[in-house]
Motif scaffolding. Sequence first.
Motif, PDB file in Angstrom:
ATOM      1  N   UNK A 187      70.876 -48.730  19.337  1.00 28.51           N
ATOM      2  CA  UNK A 187      71.878 -49.245  18.403  1.00 28.51           C
ATOM      3  C   UNK A 187      71.315 -50.413  17.612  1.00 28.51           C
ATOM      4  N   UNK A 188      71.757 -50.531  16.370  1.00 28.24           N
ATOM      5  CA  UNK A 188      71.424 -51.677  15.528  1.00 28.24           C
ATOM      6  C   UNK A 188      72.692 -52.510  15.347  1.00 28.24           C
ATOM      7  N   UNK A 227      78.977 -56.482  14.923  1.00 28.71           N
ATOM      8  CA  UNK A 227      79.378 -55.080  14.885  1.00 28.71           C
ATOM      9  C   UNK A 227      78.171 -54.173  15.098  1.00 28.71           C
ATOM     10  N   UNK A 228      78.471 -52.986  15.589  1.00 32.42           N
ATOM     11  CA  UNK A 228      77.443 -51.969  15.766  1.00 32.42           C
ATOM     12  C   UNK A 228      77.297 -51.232  14.441  1.00 32.42           C
ATOM     13  N   UNK A 229      76.221 -51.520  13.719  1.00 33.90           N
ATOM     14  CA  UNK A 229      76.053 -50.976  12.367  1.00 33.90           C
ATOM     15  C   UNK A 229      75.628 -49.514  12.405  1.00 33.90           C
ATOM     16  N   UNK A 230      74.650 -49.190  13.267  1.00 35.18           N
ATOM     17  CA  UNK A 230      74.183 -47.814  13.430  1.00 35.18           C
ATOM     18  C   UNK A 230      73.893 -47.565  14.903  1.00 35.18           C
ATOM     19  N   UNK A 231      73.958 -46.302  15.298  1.00 33.75           N
ATOM     20  CA  UNK A 231      73.515 -45.948  16.642  1.00 33.75           C
ATOM     21  C   UNK A 231      73.072 -44.494  16.658  1.00 33.75           C
ATOM     22  N   UNK A 280      59.239 -49.738   8.428  1.00 31.46           N
ATOM     23  CA  UNK A 280      60.501 -49.077   8.802  1.00 31.46           C
ATOM     24  C   UNK A 280      60.273 -48.111   9.958  1.00 31.46           C
ATOM     25  N   UNK A 281      59.462 -48.537  10.929  1.00 31.73           N
ATOM     26  CA  UNK A 281      58.993 -47.641  11.984  1.00 31.73           C
ATOM     27  C   UNK A 281      59.476 -48.108  13.355  1.00 31.73           C
ATOM     28  N   UNK A 310      68.141 -50.684   6.875  1.00 31.53           N
ATOM     29  CA  UNK A 310      69.520 -51.173   6.893  1.00 31.53           C
ATOM     30  C   UNK A 310      70.463 -50.336   6.041  1.00 31.53           C
ATOM     31  N   UNK A 311      69.929 -49.373   5.299  1.00 30.41           N
ATOM     32  CA  UNK A 311      70.784 -48.514   4.481  1.00 30.41           C
ATOM     33  C   UNK A 311      71.134 -47.214   5.206  1.00 30.41           C
ATOM     34  N   UNK A 312      70.148 -46.616   5.853  1.00 31.44           N
ATOM     35  CA  UNK A 312      70.353 -45.297   6.465  1.00 31.44           C
ATOM     36  C   UNK A 312      70.414 -45.339   7.986  1.00 31.44           C
TER      37      UNK A 312
END
Length: 661
Positions: free
Chosen positions: A513-514, A524-528, A554-555, A593-595
């Motif tokens: 998770x990010x 907040x959990x932005x992505x997971x 981005x790796x 941070x976009x996808x």
Amino acid sequence: MRKRRAGLLSAAFFLALTPFLYANGVLKEPTASAADKAELPAVGSYENLKKLLQVSNSGIMYKYNTLALENVPSPVAAAPAMAGESGSADSPASYSTTNTQVQGVDEADIVKTDGNYLYQATNAEVRIVKAFPVNELRVESRITYENGLFQPLEMYVDEERLVVIGQATQAASAPAPTTSTSSVQAYKIGIPWYPEKQTVKALIYDLADKKHPQLTRQVEVEGQYLSSRKIGPSLYMTANNYVNTYRILQEQGEIPGPIYRDSTQGDGYKTIPYSDIRYFPERIQPDYLMVAGVNLDDPKQKMSINTYLGAGENTYASKENLYVAVTEYKAAPLPVQSKESFAPEIIIAPTNEINTNVYRFAMDQGTLTYAGKGSVPGRILNQFSLDEHDGYLRVATTNGEMWRTDEYTSKNNLYVLDNNLSIYGKLEGIAPGERIYSVRFMGDRAYMVTFKNVDPLFVLDLTKPKTPTVLGALKIPGYSDYLHPYDENHIIGFGKEAESDKDMAYYQGMKVALFDVSDVSHPKEKFKTVIGDRGTDSELLYNHKALLFSKDQDLLAFPVTVYEWTAEQKAANNIRDYGRFTFQGAYVYHLDLQSGFTLANKITHLDEQDMKKAGDGWYQTEKNISRILTIDDTIYTVSDSYVKAHQLSTKRQVGTLPLTK
């Protein structure tokens, strides 16, 4: 990581007696002046060692009030005992380095690279692999240890040298017992007899000729490997050395102290005299903690060696100080049962008192000097529970028990220690009934994950060390075992997804998770992303060195063993059910941070026959990918059997190198 941890003797019985020993004068509290000078009392003599160990000999009770240590001299302070730059066609523009806790403080690992070569430590040998350019992928040389007396564990690499740290068995046996009775008695009560001595050995090689590395120095200390750090040319090692209490108390003659060796000072082993061994008054355990430092640039500088009665558990290092953390247990007294009652009463005991003692050693050009001791309530999780920042040491702990629902239930805390290692600030009572699963300090903030049924991520403000505060919290299913910084406002969590059935939570697949902490009051959990189902696991969850991360590229990549539900299991939806094995290898993600998380590649070293033989389960084999690294646009996956190279931009496999002979 393949490490042999020291066999820490169960000493709860003895530790429970510690307050009694102080009260009856057997042990002496360090004086204020000694504490101010960062000094520890000395064992002083073999007779004193026996008296300090007597109370823990197979549960045998001795007359405490008759024990008194000999007068010993007043204690004195312990004596001094990566990314590459832009290059050309012949050198890489960039390459990955080991994921470490503190920038500038290197940590040993089983795979390293200098941008041109890969270095791999296995159980029996060290391999040097030509990796760049990828069309020249080959094994350049092997350093073998076929006699079985040395097992590589981890290593360091810099521009000049290779340092291999491992466990060694000294060929010369320990002194023979003075009588046959002691060995017979030991056999009868089940105590093993160890004629060999185990040592932690560092082998330093000159890498000027990669085909023929030259062994230039050997240093070793008796014991089992605990941890190490390397700062520039300075190497620091810690080891735990089991003390055979029974043998010491039964032998008629004196048994020598622990041994050490520095090949630049001669080939023979030296024994540490008892006058040079210190002890931790709060934690007298039948183990020696060996702390050693070496200046690799100066072979004339002797190895710095410090020895303490008492074992270490976790180590943390800043650029200036090495900290060794030790858990101290004090058994709580049971409530007195009523003598008038014939019926047995239900006795609910208070929880045991648990503290973490932290010992500090100043590091300077390969020299280690004891520099003080602090103590905080509770127990730490791992090295990430400690952090040094702006002259303060921050420590995150858990005390109490999760299963309790009274005042002794578990609580989580954060303590700030000043330069004297005294508690300066504190924040206690976080998430009652839960325990810490991961902690990460980032400057004036700390992030803490606790867990029981859901995953609270706490954001802590440490701007004012005297009064740390909770800025915000996020409660979501699952938990994070490891937290990794993405940037100042985002942090990545690696752990497990979880689902609850009534009051019980069951972990599921691996969760990545990010978290967005731009608004510290409302993280907040932005992505997971969730990998597999129940049973999926990764070394990254307990060893941060397994992570490859590059924000610039981005790796994100790590090894993972995947278990997935069958169609029938999905239909049944039993959250207690484990999945079936489907994959072992590297998951490679594109992260921005976009996808968020985009799975870019899955790389395995298993072939079709391996998968057929696996059935529903899988286990550790030589084909399991353990580390992933990059050199320029090439990603390398490493197992004991292969190195495989893939182009990052196209995902095309561009090289395969079998490693087994």
